[in-house]
Design an enzyme around this catalytic site. Sequence first.
Site, PDB file in Angstrom:
ATOM      1  CG  HIS A 166      20.070  27.555 -12.970  1.00  0.00           C
ATOM      2  ND1 HIS A 166      21.355  27.156 -12.682  1.00  0.00           N
ATOM      3  CD2 HIS A 166      19.534  26.570 -13.726  1.00  0.00           C
ATOM      4  CE1 HIS A 166      21.581  25.972 -13.251  1.00  0.00           C
ATOM      5  NE2 HIS A 166      20.487  25.591 -13.881  1.00  0.00           N
ATOM      6  CG  ASN A 181      22.785  24.971 -10.034  1.00  0.00           C
ATOM      7  OD1 ASN A 181      22.531  25.846  -9.213  1.00  0.00           O
ATOM      8  ND2 ASN A 181      23.847  25.015 -10.826  1.00  0.00           N
ATOM      9  CG  PHE A 225      30.032  26.931 -12.838  1.00  0.00           C
ATOM     10  CD1 PHE A 225      30.503  25.698 -12.390  1.00  0.00           C
ATOM     11  CD2 PHE A 225      29.501  27.002 -14.121  1.00  0.00           C
ATOM     12  CE1 PHE A 225      30.446  24.568 -13.195  1.00  0.00           C
ATOM     13  CE2 PHE A 225      29.436  25.865 -14.932  1.00  0.00           C
ATOM     14  CZ  PHE A 225      29.909  24.650 -14.461  1.00  0.00           C
ATOM     15  NE  ARG A 269      27.511  29.053  -9.086  1.00  0.00           N
ATOM     16  CZ  ARG A 269      27.355  27.898  -9.715  1.00  0.00           C
ATOM     17  NH1 ARG A 269      26.803  27.865 -10.921  1.00  0.00           N
ATOM     18  NH2 ARG A 269      27.749  26.771  -9.170  1.00  0.00           N
ATOM     19  CE  LYS A 324      -4.332   0.001   0.585  1.00  0.00           C
ATOM     20  NZ  LYS A 324      -5.170  -0.570  -0.510  1.00  0.00           N
ATOM     21  CB  THR A 335      -2.505  -3.418  -0.673  1.00  0.00           C
ATOM     22  OG1 THR A 335      -3.761  -3.055  -1.242  1.00  0.00           O
ATOM     23  CG2 THR A 335      -1.666  -4.164  -1.682  1.00  0.00           C
ATOM     24  CG  ASP A 336      -8.280  -2.809   3.007  1.00  0.00           C
ATOM     25  OD1 ASP A 336      -8.324  -1.573   2.807  1.00  0.00           O
ATOM     26  OD2 ASP A 336      -8.980  -3.390   3.856  1.00  0.00           O
ATOM     27  CD  GLN A 370      28.825  19.483 -11.048  1.00  0.00           C
ATOM     28  OE1 GLN A 370      28.793  20.625 -10.579  1.00  0.00           O
ATOM     29  NE2 GLN A 370      28.523  19.238 -12.322  1.00  0.00           N
TER      30      GLN A 370
HETATM   31  O1  LIG Z   1      27.759  24.159 -10.247  1.00  0.00           O
HETATM   32  C1  LIG Z   1      27.463  24.021 -11.444  1.00  0.00           C
HETATM   33  N1  LIG Z   1      27.715  22.846 -12.061  1.00  0.00           N
HETATM   34  C2  LIG Z   1      27.420  22.630 -13.374  1.00  0.00           C
HETATM   35  O2  LIG Z   1      27.675  21.515 -13.915  1.00  0.00           O
HETATM   36  C3  LIG Z   1      26.816  23.686 -14.076  1.00  0.00           C
HETATM   37  N2  LIG Z   1      26.388  23.824 -15.375  1.00  0.00           N
HETATM   38  C4  LIG Z   1      25.860  25.074 -15.480  1.00  0.00           C
HETATM   39  O3  LIG Z   1      25.325  25.549 -16.524  1.00  0.00           O
HETATM   40  N3  LIG Z   1      25.960  25.742 -14.298  1.00  0.00           N
HETATM   41  C5  LIG Z   1      26.552  24.905 -13.408  1.00  0.00           C
HETATM   42  N4  LIG Z   1      26.871  25.039 -12.099  1.00  0.00           N
END
Ligand SMILES: O=c1[nH]c(=O)c2[nH]c(=O)[nH]c2[nH]1
Length: 293
Positions: A246, A244, A158, A175, A12, A57-58, A218
Amino acid sequence: MAITLGPNQYGKAEVRLVAVRREGSVHHLKDLTVSTSLRGELAATHLTGDNAGVLATDTQKNTVYAFAKEAPVGEIEDFGLRLARHFTGTQDNITGARIKIDEHGWDRIAVGGEPHDHAFSRAGDERRTTAVTVQDGRAWVVSGVDGLVVLKSTGSEFHGFPRDKYTTLAETDDRILATAVTARWRYQGEGIDWAASHREIRRVLLETFATKHSLSLQQTLYAMGAAVLEARPEVAEVRLSLPNKHHFLVDLSPFGLKNENEVFYAADRPYGLIEGTVLRDDAEDPGPAWDLH
Ligand SMILES: O=c1[nH]c(=O)c2[nH]c(=O)[nH]c2[nH]1
């Protein structure tokens, strides 16, 4: 050509359970979403429709509610282990069980600065999670957090990435870095204080996000996972999924204004999705901990 039945499970999904524990006039809430999955000798129902080995499942859903009455729910990991051991221990053909639980947090409402006995406000979208697997008498616990939304307004760069004819992204040494952390960690060993461990892992994840100067999301992912493994011997492996989120600088030049990293457009999609595992080289075998999610 022969056709065979591959790996399978049933249960469930998303049983919504709210349990109130009364301690005199003070009430304690557990707000959970519980999913059960049973595995074992289930060929008959798939191949012939013979349901003699199919705990409905009940019934699984009812068991979740009955267990919440018969003993305090406690930590989600313990509740999951109790349920998994019950299903595998009472049904001869059921050799494995996976219990997934999300816990939704509630804060006490402050009235005149004092926490109220029985009135709460939802803590937000963040959820504590666990997935407990019991298989052939052994148990694996993978706990985590979902929807832990974080942002740092500087301390993130970055650059140095390859440029081909499709690349437009500007390099940046300052950023916004923002993400909603989905983290899963696999426990090993015995006698774990689940609540304390969760609290500390969450703290380490947040502190590392805040303090690690980031050259990529990363790099931040790895640092967060490694910090958890360094701080918490009961954790064998950490998996992170980091969108990410943005934040693009708005071009204010048409208005004769210079944007000095102050005004951003928060895009919701598309988003980069950075995912990875950080683990000990001497970690215990994961067994079925991550199988058939
Ligand atoms: O920290 C980031 N990793 C990426 O792989 C990536 N690619 C991207 O366009 N911006 C970022 N920023």
